[in-house]
Write a protein that holds these residues in place. Sequence first.
Motif, PDB file in Angstrom:
ATOM      1  N   ILE A   1       0.819  -1.212   0.000  1.00  0.00           N
ATOM      2  CA  ILE A   1       0.000   0.000   0.000  1.00  0.00           C
ATOM      3  C   ILE A   1       0.854   1.264   0.000  1.00  0.00           C
ATOM      4  O   ILE A   1       0.325   2.363  -0.175  1.00  0.00           O
ATOM      5  N   THR A   2       2.167   1.121   0.162  1.00  0.00           N
ATOM      6  CA  THR A   2       3.050   2.288   0.139  1.00  0.00           C
ATOM      7  C   THR A   2       3.669   2.510  -1.241  1.00  0.00           C
ATOM      8  O   THR A   2       4.490   3.406  -1.403  1.00  0.00           O
ATOM      9  N   LYS A   3       3.264   1.707  -2.237  1.00  0.00           N
ATOM     10  CA  LYS A   3       3.902   1.760  -3.549  1.00  0.00           C
ATOM     11  C   LYS A   3       2.943   2.292  -4.600  1.00  0.00           C
ATOM     12  O   LYS A   3       1.718   2.168  -4.485  1.00  0.00           O
ATOM     13  N   THR A   4       3.517   2.857  -5.631  1.00  0.00           N
ATOM     14  CA  THR A   4       2.736   3.273  -6.782  1.00  0.00           C
ATOM     15  C   THR A   4       2.394   2.055  -7.631  1.00  0.00           C
ATOM     16  O   THR A   4       2.895   0.949  -7.405  1.00  0.00           O
ATOM     17  N   GLN A   5       1.539   2.254  -8.624  1.00  0.00           N
ATOM     18  CA  GLN A   5       1.154   1.143  -9.493  1.00  0.00           C
ATOM     19  C   GLN A   5       2.371   0.530 -10.193  1.00  0.00           C
ATOM     20  O   GLN A   5       2.504  -0.694 -10.271  1.00  0.00           O
ATOM     21  N   GLY A   6       3.269   1.367 -10.670  1.00  0.00           N
ATOM     22  CA  GLY A   6       4.446   0.850 -11.364  1.00  0.00           C
ATOM     23  C   GLY A   6       5.378   0.091 -10.443  1.00  0.00           C
ATOM     24  O   GLY A   6       5.858  -1.002 -10.790  1.00  0.00           O
ATOM     25  N   GLU A   7       5.639   0.629  -9.268  1.00  0.00           N
ATOM     26  CA  GLU A   7       6.527  -0.044  -8.314  1.00  0.00           C
ATOM     27  C   GLU A   7       5.910  -1.332  -7.784  1.00  0.00           C
ATOM     28  O   GLU A   7       6.615  -2.280  -7.450  1.00  0.00           O
TER      29      GLU A   7
ATOM     30  N   PRO B   1     -21.505  -3.911  -1.658  1.00  0.00           N
ATOM     31  CA  PRO B   1     -20.634  -3.825  -0.480  1.00  0.00           C
ATOM     32  C   PRO B   1     -19.183  -3.719  -0.918  1.00  0.00           C
ATOM     33  O   PRO B   1     -18.867  -3.798  -2.121  1.00  0.00           O
ATOM     34  N   LEU B   2     -18.279  -3.583   0.029  1.00  0.00           N
ATOM     35  CA  LEU B   2     -16.862  -3.414  -0.298  1.00  0.00           C
ATOM     36  C   LEU B   2     -16.302  -4.624  -1.046  1.00  0.00           C
ATOM     37  O   LEU B   2     -15.512  -4.462  -1.980  1.00  0.00           O
ATOM     38  N   THR B   3     -16.690  -5.823  -0.637  1.00  0.00           N
ATOM     39  CA  THR B   3     -16.129  -7.016  -1.271  1.00  0.00           C
ATOM     40  C   THR B   3     -16.432  -7.047  -2.764  1.00  0.00           C
ATOM     41  O   THR B   3     -15.534  -7.291  -3.581  1.00  0.00           O
ATOM     42  N   LEU B   4     -17.663  -6.805  -3.114  1.00  0.00           N
ATOM     43  CA  LEU B   4     -18.051  -6.852  -4.526  1.00  0.00           C
ATOM     44  C   LEU B   4     -17.523  -5.645  -5.282  1.00  0.00           C
ATOM     45  O   LEU B   4     -17.137  -5.756  -6.460  1.00  0.00           O
ATOM     46  N   GLY B   5     -17.468  -4.491  -4.631  1.00  0.00           N
ATOM     47  CA  GLY B   5     -16.956  -3.295  -5.297  1.00  0.00           C
ATOM     48  C   GLY B   5     -15.482  -3.418  -5.640  1.00  0.00           C
ATOM     49  O   GLY B   5     -15.065  -3.078  -6.760  1.00  0.00           O
ATOM     50  N   LEU B   6     -14.675  -3.926  -4.711  1.00  0.00           N
ATOM     51  CA  LEU B   6     -13.251  -4.098  -4.985  1.00  0.00           C
ATOM     52  C   LEU B   6     -13.027  -5.139  -6.079  1.00  0.00           C
ATOM     53  O   LEU B   6     -12.102  -5.015  -6.889  1.00  0.00           O
ATOM     54  N   TYR B   7     -13.858  -6.173  -6.102  1.00  0.00           N
ATOM     55  CA  TYR B   7     -13.744  -7.158  -7.179  1.00  0.00           C
ATOM     56  C   TYR B   7     -14.066  -6.513  -8.531  1.00  0.00           C
ATOM     57  O   TYR B   7     -13.435  -6.840  -9.535  1.00  0.00           O
TER      58      TYR B   7
ATOM     59  N   SER C   1      -8.468  -2.824  -0.021  1.00  0.00           N
ATOM     60  CA  SER C   1      -8.557  -4.037   0.797  1.00  0.00           C
ATOM     61  C   SER C   1      -8.028  -3.787   2.196  1.00  0.00           C
ATOM     62  O   SER C   1      -8.581  -4.294   3.186  1.00  0.00           O
ATOM     63  N   PHE C   2      -6.952  -2.992   2.288  1.00  0.00           N
ATOM     64  CA  PHE C   2      -6.424  -2.636   3.604  1.00  0.00           C
ATOM     65  C   PHE C   2      -7.452  -1.850   4.410  1.00  0.00           C
ATOM     66  O   PHE C   2      -7.680  -2.129   5.601  1.00  0.00           O
ATOM     67  N   LEU C   3      -8.096  -0.874   3.779  1.00  0.00           N
ATOM     68  CA  LEU C   3      -9.125  -0.104   4.470  1.00  0.00           C
ATOM     69  C   LEU C   3     -10.310  -0.981   4.858  1.00  0.00           C
ATOM     70  O   LEU C   3     -11.017  -0.689   5.837  1.00  0.00           O
ATOM     71  N   THR C   4     -10.519  -2.062   4.115  1.00  0.00           N
ATOM     72  CA  THR C   4     -11.638  -2.957   4.401  1.00  0.00           C
ATOM     73  C   THR C   4     -11.411  -3.765   5.667  1.00  0.00           C
ATOM     74  O   THR C   4     -12.361  -4.030   6.420  1.00  0.00           O
ATOM     75  N   ILE C   5     -10.170  -4.166   5.926  1.00  0.00           N
ATOM     76  CA  ILE C   5      -9.919  -5.014   7.096  1.00  0.00           C
ATOM     77  C   ILE C   5      -9.719  -4.205   8.377  1.00  0.00           C
ATOM     78  O   ILE C   5      -9.821  -4.759   9.472  1.00  0.00           O
ATOM     79  N   VAL C   6      -9.450  -2.912   8.246  1.00  0.00           N
ATOM     80  CA  VAL C   6      -9.224  -2.091   9.445  1.00  0.00           C
ATOM     81  C   VAL C   6     -10.434  -2.094  10.380  1.00  0.00           C
ATOM     82  O   VAL C   6     -10.275  -2.298  11.605  1.00  0.00           O
TER      83      VAL C   6
END
Length: 287
Positions: A37-43, A230-236, A258-263
């Motif tokens: 979660i600390t990386k850009t899409q390319g990294e 819900p979050l599960t279906l939206g992220l999918y 996903s990280f925000l979902t488990i918090v």
Amino acid sequence: MAGYSYHRPRKSITLTVLVGALIVYSILPLVWMLFSITKTQGELLSSFGLWFSGPFALFANLQEVVTHDDGIFVRWFANTLVYVLVGAGGATILATAAGYGLAKYRFRGRNAVFATILGAIAVPGTALAVPTFLLFSQVGLTNTMWAIILPSLVSPFGLYLMWVFAAEAVPTELLEAARVDGAGEWRTFFTISLRLLAPGIVTVALFAIVATWNNYFLPLIMLNDPNLYPLTLGLYQWLADASGIGAKPVFNLVITGSFLTIVPIVVAFLFLQRYWQSGLSAGGVKA
């Protein structure tokens, strides 16, 4: 005390290694997520997964998650909260009331109810998804929030758990003493039994919250409006949209989302786990 010696149990190297391997297996995906979660899409696609790489993009990812696609992630989060508060909350209340009643009252057909509950626990939820969809489609509830909330209210395992817990946690003698003192059944339940049932209620609530928060298959067949996801279906959906031909990959947003979902689940567990107590009824009945 004289003559008493304490012997520490022998450690099993095999068991220690096995438990250590299970801990690493369980924690490794979470560690990978924390670095990702600390990386850009390319990294994210070009660097080693278990260490930092490139610019620290956590805050940029968080901002993009809540603004991407007109901020629909916030809508999905709000939808999930509604499903959990109404569905899981209702399931906990119903399981508590029904489990307590089945444990402390005798009535005709009680054994049949017990057998029905055990049978319901043995049936997987996916086996009931299609019949539930057909039933809801007949009454016009598909593609509505009620299509997710109503099935979430039914928790056979939670009911069975409260039944077993109430049978042991609430002494019958304590209830009889309250009745002798003139307390009605409702007053006895809310002033005495409910406090004794607190650990079981928290356990059922956590099971219901996790099950509803992670619910995926039921929303998949019931909903086709993204505003109700819900979050599960939206992220999918984000993941599927980013994997098509000519699509723009947003895997960094999927992982951050996903990280925000488990918090919230972690916070709920840390908050509720302090209520897991035993021995609340100690000394409640006079000899």
